[in-house]
Write an enzyme that holds these catalytic residues in place. Structure first.
Site, PDB file in Angstrom:
ATOM      1  N   ASN A   1      86.988 -14.897 -15.526  1.00  0.00           N
ATOM      2  CA  ASN A   1      87.033 -15.304 -14.117  1.00  0.00           C
ATOM      3  C   ASN A   1      86.314 -16.626 -13.828  1.00  0.00           C
ATOM      4  O   ASN A   1      86.644 -17.309 -12.864  1.00  0.00           O
ATOM      5  CB  ASN A   1      86.400 -14.180 -13.277  1.00  0.00           C
ATOM      6  CG  ASN A   1      86.046 -14.634 -11.872  1.00  0.00           C
ATOM      7  OD1 ASN A   1      86.891 -14.707 -10.993  1.00  0.00           O
ATOM      8  ND2 ASN A   1      84.769 -14.965 -11.664  1.00  0.00           N
TER       9      ASN A   1
ATOM     10  N   TYR B   1      92.619 -29.133 -12.528  1.00  0.00           N
ATOM     11  CA  TYR B   1      92.544 -27.690 -12.222  1.00  0.00           C
ATOM     12  C   TYR B   1      93.898 -27.010 -12.488  1.00  0.00           C
ATOM     13  O   TYR B   1      93.973 -25.944 -13.101  1.00  0.00           O
ATOM     14  CB  TYR B   1      92.130 -27.527 -10.760  1.00  0.00           C
ATOM     15  CG  TYR B   1      91.889 -26.102 -10.311  1.00  0.00           C
ATOM     16  CD1 TYR B   1      90.701 -25.448 -10.609  1.00  0.00           C
ATOM     17  CD2 TYR B   1      92.846 -25.426  -9.560  1.00  0.00           C
ATOM     18  CE1 TYR B   1      90.470 -24.147 -10.175  1.00  0.00           C
ATOM     19  CE2 TYR B   1      92.628 -24.135  -9.121  1.00  0.00           C
ATOM     20  CZ  TYR B   1      91.437 -23.489  -9.424  1.00  0.00           C
ATOM     21  OH  TYR B   1      91.217 -22.203  -8.987  1.00  0.00           O
TER      22      TYR B   1
HETATM   23  P1  NAP Z   1      82.917 -19.229  -6.892  1.00  0.00           P
HETATM   24  O1  NAP Z   1      82.636 -18.416  -5.676  1.00  0.00           O
HETATM   25  O2  NAP Z   1      82.578 -20.670  -6.889  1.00  0.00           O
HETATM   26  O3  NAP Z   1      82.236 -18.523  -8.150  1.00  0.00           O
HETATM   27  C1  NAP Z   1      82.414 -19.084  -9.416  1.00  0.00           C
HETATM   28  C2  NAP Z   1      81.746 -18.209 -10.438  1.00  0.00           C
HETATM   29  O4  NAP Z   1      81.967 -18.792 -11.743  1.00  0.00           O
HETATM   30  C3  NAP Z   1      80.244 -18.119 -10.244  1.00  0.00           C
HETATM   31  O5  NAP Z   1      79.816 -16.810 -10.529  1.00  0.00           O
HETATM   32  C4  NAP Z   1      79.700 -19.108 -11.275  1.00  0.00           C
HETATM   33  O6  NAP Z   1      78.409 -18.757 -11.770  1.00  0.00           O
HETATM   34  C5  NAP Z   1      80.714 -18.943 -12.396  1.00  0.00           C
HETATM   35  N1  NAP Z   1      80.726 -20.076 -13.309  1.00  0.00           N
HETATM   36  C6  NAP Z   1      81.051 -21.363 -13.056  1.00  0.00           C
HETATM   37  N2  NAP Z   1      80.929 -22.098 -14.165  1.00  0.00           N
HETATM   38  C7  NAP Z   1      80.504 -21.273 -15.143  1.00  0.00           C
HETATM   39  C8  NAP Z   1      80.205 -21.430 -16.512  1.00  0.00           C
HETATM   40  N3  NAP Z   1      80.309 -22.626 -17.109  1.00  0.00           N
HETATM   41  N4  NAP Z   1      79.802 -20.355 -17.236  1.00  0.00           N
HETATM   42  C9  NAP Z   1      79.678 -19.146 -16.645  1.00  0.00           C
HETATM   43  N5  NAP Z   1      79.964 -18.916 -15.342  1.00  0.00           N
HETATM   44  C10 NAP Z   1      80.372 -19.975 -14.603  1.00  0.00           C
HETATM   45  O7  NAP Z   1      84.479 -19.168  -7.271  1.00  0.00           O
HETATM   46  P2  NAP Z   1      85.599 -18.106  -6.846  1.00  0.00           P
HETATM   47  O8  NAP Z   1      86.299 -18.661  -5.671  1.00  0.00           O
HETATM   48  O9  NAP Z   1      85.069 -16.736  -6.802  1.00  0.00           O
HETATM   49  O10 NAP Z   1      86.598 -18.273  -8.096  1.00  0.00           O
HETATM   50  C11 NAP Z   1      86.620 -17.351  -9.177  1.00  0.00           C
HETATM   51  C12 NAP Z   1      87.863 -17.625  -9.999  1.00  0.00           C
HETATM   52  O11 NAP Z   1      89.034 -17.482  -9.178  1.00  0.00           O
HETATM   53  C13 NAP Z   1      87.911 -19.044 -10.564  1.00  0.00           C
HETATM   54  O12 NAP Z   1      88.446 -19.034 -11.859  1.00  0.00           O
HETATM   55  C14 NAP Z   1      88.843 -19.762  -9.597  1.00  0.00           C
HETATM   56  O13 NAP Z   1      89.467 -20.854 -10.219  1.00  0.00           O
HETATM   57  C15 NAP Z   1      89.817 -18.655  -9.261  1.00  0.00           C
HETATM   58  N6  NAP Z   1      90.534 -18.846  -8.001  1.00  0.00           N
HETATM   59  C16 NAP Z   1      89.864 -18.932  -6.818  1.00  0.00           C
HETATM   60  C17 NAP Z   1      90.595 -19.120  -5.642  1.00  0.00           C
HETATM   61  C18 NAP Z   1      89.933 -19.205  -4.293  1.00  0.00           C
HETATM   62  O14 NAP Z   1      90.638 -19.471  -3.304  1.00  0.00           O
HETATM   63  N7  NAP Z   1      88.645 -18.947  -4.174  1.00  0.00           N
HETATM   64  C19 NAP Z   1      91.988 -19.216  -5.687  1.00  0.00           C
HETATM   65  C20 NAP Z   1      92.632 -19.133  -6.914  1.00  0.00           C
HETATM   66  C21 NAP Z   1      91.894 -18.937  -8.071  1.00  0.00           C
HETATM   67  P3  NAP Z   1      77.106 -19.634 -11.435  1.00  0.00           P
HETATM   68  O15 NAP Z   1      76.979 -19.728  -9.954  1.00  0.00           O
HETATM   69  O16 NAP Z   1      76.005 -18.870 -12.079  1.00  0.00           O
HETATM   70  O17 NAP Z   1      77.346 -20.975 -12.068  1.00  0.00           O
END
Ligand code: NAP
Length: 260
Positions: free
Chosen positions: A105, A170
């Site tokens: 994730n 991305y």
């Molecule tokens: P988020 O709230 O920004 O959370 C991102 C998470 O990834 C955090 O727990 C962060 O941990 C972790 N992370 C980032 N870089 C890392 C690394 N190098 N190693 C380990 N952990 C890491 O993002 P989110 O919106 O929940 O997104 C989660 C996933 O869903 C992502 O893959 C994103 O691309 C995908 N997604 C999101 C959306 C959306 O609308 N939100 C839509 C489509 C897909 P730390 O804070 O500890 O760094």
């Protein structure tokens, strides 16, 4: 502090479809990953919450799961780094003896139009969003083959399917995940392993909070359901795939009808 979604009730705690299973959620400290971790724990899985820098947020998720009667630990590892990703898997194996569910994730954005995008912005996204999945999966695959059981669930994105302005890096990383998912599904189907992707649309998290409000309004107007998705709605799809045995190589869209 993260709020436990309302539908994580005592009733769900009692059903425990994943009792005894061991699940790793990369980027489980915040946003979609933290909700996935809680959903899997409520179903009885022992969960390993990976984080990179948000130690306090990861601890809050562990605390919430323990309050719900679940079992969770946290593990710091930058999954963009091969050695650290392998440490995450090795630590899980040494503590629990197996790994049943891997949810890839962790993800970030570094949006910029292609002409203005730096080499660093390109490579960082590919490393965190795509190479990380190679790192964790390569460390876990032999264990899953020996177990004759595994569920690998990759969090891709609508942007990997439809493209996104200012998101060549991305989009390439998320489209790469879909191809990876199908190919690995083919190779491991005979071993009791399923490999699937979930493609969220626009979900309300901190990642999304970075987008200016006028852009949010434009986006919402293009979503057939006329609203953003919740982290819970993505976690539901992950839980479904974790419990499914004859679905592999698929991408499940959780996008309010935005891309079909
Ligand atoms: P988020 O709230 O920004 O959370 C991102 C998470 O990834 C955090 O727990 C962060 O941990 C972790 N992370 C980032 N870089 C890392 C690394 N190098 N190693 C380990 N952990 C890491 O993002 P989110 O919106 O929940 O997104 C989660 C996933 O869903 C992502 O893959 C994103 O691309 C995908 N997604 C999101 C959306 C959306 O609308 N939100 C839509 C489509 C897909 P730390 O804070 O500890 O760094």
């Amino acid at each position: 502090m993260t709020i436990i979604p309302n539908d994580l009730t005592q009733e769900k705690v009692e059903s425990q479809k994943l009792l005894g299973k061991v699940a790793i959620i990369t980027g489980g400290s915040r946003g979609i990953g933290s909700t996935i971790a809680k959903e899997l724990a409520v179903q009885g899985a022992n969960v390993v919450i990976n984080y990179n820098s948000s130690k306090g947020a990861a601890q809050s998720v562990v605390n919430e799961i323990e309050e719900l009667g679940g079992n969770a630990i946290m593990c710091q590892a930058n999954v963009a780094n091969m050695e650290e990703a392998h440490y995450l898997i090795e630590k899980t194996r040494s503590l629990f003896g197996r790994v049943d569910i891997l949810v890839n994730n962790a993800g970030i954005t570094r949006d910029r139009t292609f002409r203005n995008m730096s080499k660093e912005e390109w490579y960082e996204i590919i490393d965190v969003n795509l190479n990380s999945v190679y790192h964790t999966t390569s460390a876990v695959i032999n264990t899953m083959i020996e177990q004759k059981f595994g569920r690998i669930i990759n969090i891709s994105s609508i942007i990997g399917q439809a493209g996104g302005f200012g998101q060549t890096n991305y989009s390439a990383s998320k489209a790469g995940l879909i191809g990876f998912t199908k190919s690995l599904a083919l190779e491991t189907a005979k071993n009791g392993i399923t490999v699937n992707a979930v493609c969220p649309g626009y979900i309300e998290t901190e990642m999304f909070a970075a987008i200016p409000s006028n852009v949010v309004e434009q986006i919402v107007s293009k979503i057939p359901m006329k609203r953003l998705g919740s982290t819970n709605e993505v976690a539901e799809a992950v839980l479904f795939l974790a419990n499914s045995s004859y679905i592999t190589g698929q991408s499940i869209n959780v996008n309010g009808g935005m891309y079909m």
